[in-house]
Design an enzyme around this catalytic site. Structure first.
Site, short mmCIF file in Angstrom:
data_model
loop_
_atom_site.label_atom_id
_atom_site.label_comp_id
_atom_site.label_asym_id
_atom_site.label_seq_id
_atom_site.Cartn_x
_atom_site.Cartn_y
_atom_site.Cartn_z
N ASP A 492 0.85 -1.19 0.00
CA ASP A 492 0.00 0.00 0.00
C ASP A 492 0.89 1.23 0.00
OD1 ASP A 492 -2.83 1.19 0.61
OD2 ASP A 492 -1.48 2.15 2.05
N ASN A 500 -2.61 12.94 -2.96
CA ASN A 500 -3.61 13.48 -3.89
C ASN A 500 -4.01 14.89 -3.49
OD1 ASN A 500 -3.89 11.52 -5.83
ND2 ASN A 500 -5.43 10.36 -4.68
N HIS A 505 -5.19 14.91 -8.41
CA HIS A 505 -5.48 13.53 -8.83
C HIS A 505 -4.65 13.10 -10.04
CE1 HIS A 505 -8.73 12.74 -6.02
NE2 HIS A 505 -9.19 13.97 -6.26
N ASP A 509 -2.48 9.77 -10.20
CA ASP A 509 -2.48 8.71 -11.20
C ASP A 509 -1.07 8.40 -11.69
OD1 ASP A 509 -5.21 8.58 -10.98
OD2 ASP A 509 -5.62 9.72 -12.82
N GLU A 536 -4.91 2.44 -3.85
CA GLU A 536 -3.47 2.50 -3.87
C GLU A 536 -2.83 1.20 -3.41
OE1 GLU A 536 -4.80 4.21 0.11
OE2 GLU A 536 -5.51 4.08 -1.95
#
Length: 634
Positions: A492, A500, A505, A509, A536
């Site tokens: 994770d 973020n 965002h 990504d 994630e």
């Protein structure tokens, strides 16, 4: 006693009379069969021999010469053994009754002539030959020779000299009598044979359903059968004889189309009395005399009206079929049992542009395929053996139902369907399926993309959660069957929400992509499975890898990500980090479950998070102590 010359001439007259009477009476005997003819002929010749002995020529006291042997020879040679007996018995009986010193020699002479002539008759019959005209002089010579030989048995006074001229005259007359009588009988047999043949021919002609007639050079009918009378609407064939064909609508004999031809044929329409039209197939043969001059014309007519109608109907159907074949979008070809092309339409040739010149009726399938391989119309193979095997395979497919798809040099796709018939002829239908094939390929491509989309994460390109669940179950079952180790790593990204919030965002990504790319650089075995587990989180499945190997790989990955130094200002480390949890099944462990294995990895990940993040943690059972190598590393 009469003059010897008078007696000899009387004998000749008897012979001529008997032969003539027999030719007139033979028809009577023929009514009772061939045996009656033979017996009657012999009896007639025997009576003639007795009549000849009634007018003898006396050479010496008790010694008489006449032409009796002529009739006996004719009876035996022309009538056979039965006729010979019927002639010889009464003649010998009469000679015995007459008596005299010459009786023994006379009976020997009659017997020898009869036996010799009978032998000649049997010899011809055995060889299957008929009596010819040249046999008559041969028979005459044999008869005279036997007569001269028997003179030695006749008691004649050597001092007599006047019998020599008489013997010579008698021998000459005997020769002429036998020869001329034989020729007369031969001629009579020839006439009878010709008459029988004419009767047979006439009956055959009369019974024929086709019209046969003979016309002279003026066009008058000389011979006509009943079918001709029916064709011309006349009551009988006799009513046609002597009538000009012009009166009945028949043209006069025409000259042949070519001067050297003696026969020619043509078809002609004829108007019937009811107003309809009949079609005749006419054969005309020029009739010539022995010198080669035309005497008339033999005409044979056959009514082919029904055939003509069928031909016209067939022509019409063929035109319709040819039009249909020309308009077909499919190519059609027919091959015989030996592979020879019997028929093909233009479309069939057009579908194969590089070999259209060899795809013609008469060509063999092997030659066509060889040309296709040589001109690269189809991709067959690089070696001659590959080409030969391909030709054999296609040739053999003509003999059973087959269907294949052919890819030509220009990208065209063809479907070739073969259907053999019981008589050995195979029909081949060729369809252009290029558009269908392209659509099929497009659909397959879309289906593949949909399948990939259904099993792949759109952002990272890794396996998605749905595909992961299926693959993990498969790997669990495989490891259980092979009793091998199986490990998973659940990782994770630390403080990803804060990332973020800080960078947006789009940057998030990009961060996910970078993390997934690092995974692909570390876990590179074909059997390794990398999946985006959710958000994630990522999960790595490592078949045949124990906890120690999983730990090393997980730590290698953590170090590779650290080397990237992706900035993360909201993290205590100032860069992007991950926490990793490891769970594994060791060999010999039979209680295996996908949910349990991932659950253990999740517990280990929680432990790594709780221990300060940016570390690898292995799962341990509560109250158990982890192996040294799997303890939390900071």
């Amino acid at each position: 006693m009469e003059s010897p010359w008078y007696s000899l001439m009387t004998n000749v007259s008897v012979v001529a009379f008997v032969v003539t009477v027999w030719t007139q009476l033979r028809d009577v005997f023929e009514r009772f069969g061939p045996r009656a003819v033979e017996t009657g002929f012999g009896a007639m010749m025997g009576l003639g021999a007795i009549a000849a002995m009634l007018f003898p020529v006396q050479f010496a006291p008790g010694v008489f010469f006449d032409l009796r042997t002529c009739l006996l020879a004719l009876a035996a040679f022309f009538g056979g053994p039965l006729a010979a007996l019927a002639a010889l018995i009464p003649a010998i009986t009469y000679r015995l009754w007459v008596g005299g010193v010459g009786a023994p020699a006379g009976m020997v002479s009659m017997t020898l002539v009869t036996l010799a002539a009978s032998f000649g008759h049997l010899l011809l019959r055995r060889r299957g030959l008929s009596i010819a005209r040249w046999h008559s002089p041969a028979l005459a010579l044999a008869t005279c020779a036997i007569g001269l030989l028997t003179i030695a048995f006749v008691p004649i006074d050597p001092g007599m000299s006047d019998w020599v001229p008489l013997l010579a005259a008698r021998t000459a007359l005997l020769f002429l009598a036998v020869m001329l009588s034989g020729l007369a009988l031969t001629h009579d047999e020839e006439l009878r044979t010709a008459r029988r043949e004419n009767q047979i021919y006439r009956q055959v002609i009369d019974e024929l359903p086709d019209s046969i007639s003979v016309r002279d050079t003026e066009g008058r009918f000389v011979i006509a059968n009943p079918a001709t009378a029916t064709l011309l609407g006349v009551s009988s064939s006799k009513a046609l004889i002597g009538r000009p064909g012009d009166e009945l609508g028949v043209a006069r004999p025409a000259s042949p189309p070519h001067t050297r031809e003696t026969h020619w044929s043509f078809q002609q329409p004829v108007e019937r009395p009811d107003g309809g039209t009949s079609w005749l197939q006419t054969l005309e043969v020029q009739l010539n005399d022995p010198s080669g001059r035309a005497m008339g014309l033999i005409t044979h007519n056959r009514d082919i009206t029904d055939q003509k109608h069928l031909e016209l109907e067939l022509d019409e159907r063929q035109r319709v079929l040819a039009f249909a074949m020309a308009q077909m979008t499919d190519g059609v070809a027919m091959f015989d049992h030996a592979g020879k092309l019997l028929f093909c339409n233009a479309r069939y040739q057009k579908l194969f542009p590089l070999t259209s010149d060899v795809r013609v009726p008469g060509a063999n399938i092997r030659d066509i395929l060889a040309a296709a391989a040589e001109r690269r119309e189809q991709q067959v193979g690089s070696s001659p053996a590959d080409v030969a095997e391909w030709i054999d395979e296609i040739t053999e497919s003509l003999h059973h139902d087959a269907e294949e798809e052919v890819h030509l040099y220009d990208g065209t796709w063809l479907r070739v369907s073969t259907r053999p018939s019981p008589d050995g002829v195979s029909m081949v239908v060729v369809s252009d399926i290029t558009r269908l094939k392209r659509t099929e390929l497009e659909l397959l491509d879309v289906a593949e993309r949909l399948r990939e989309e259904a099993t792949t994460d759109a952002l990272t390109g890794l396996v998605n959660r749905r595909a992961l669940d299926q693959r993990l179950e498969i790997e669990i079952a495989r490891s259980l069957r092979s009793d091998t180790a199986l490990s998973v790593i659940l990782l994770d990204i630390d403080h990803f929400k804060a990332y973020n919030d800080s960078y947006g965002h789009l940057a998030g990504d990009a961060c996910l992509k970078a993390v997934s790319q690092c995974l692909s650089q570390v876990f590179r075995r074909p059997a390794d499975l990398i999946a985006r587990y959710g958000g994630e989180e990522f999960l790595v499945v490592l078949p045949e890898a124990d906890a120690e190997a999983a730990y090393r790989l997980a730590n290698d990955y953590r170090e590779l990500l650290a080397a990237l130094a992706l900035p993360h200002q909201a993290s205590e480390f100032g860069r992007v980090t991950v926490s990793l949890g490891i769970a594994a099944y060791a060999p010999g462990q039979t209680d295996r479950n996908a949910a349990d294995l991932v659950g253990r990895a999740d517990e280990a990940l929680y432990a790594a998070k709780s221990g300060g993040r940016d570390q690898v943690s292995g799962w341990r059972r509560r109250f158990d102590v982890l192996p040294r190598s799997l303890r939390v590393v900071h």
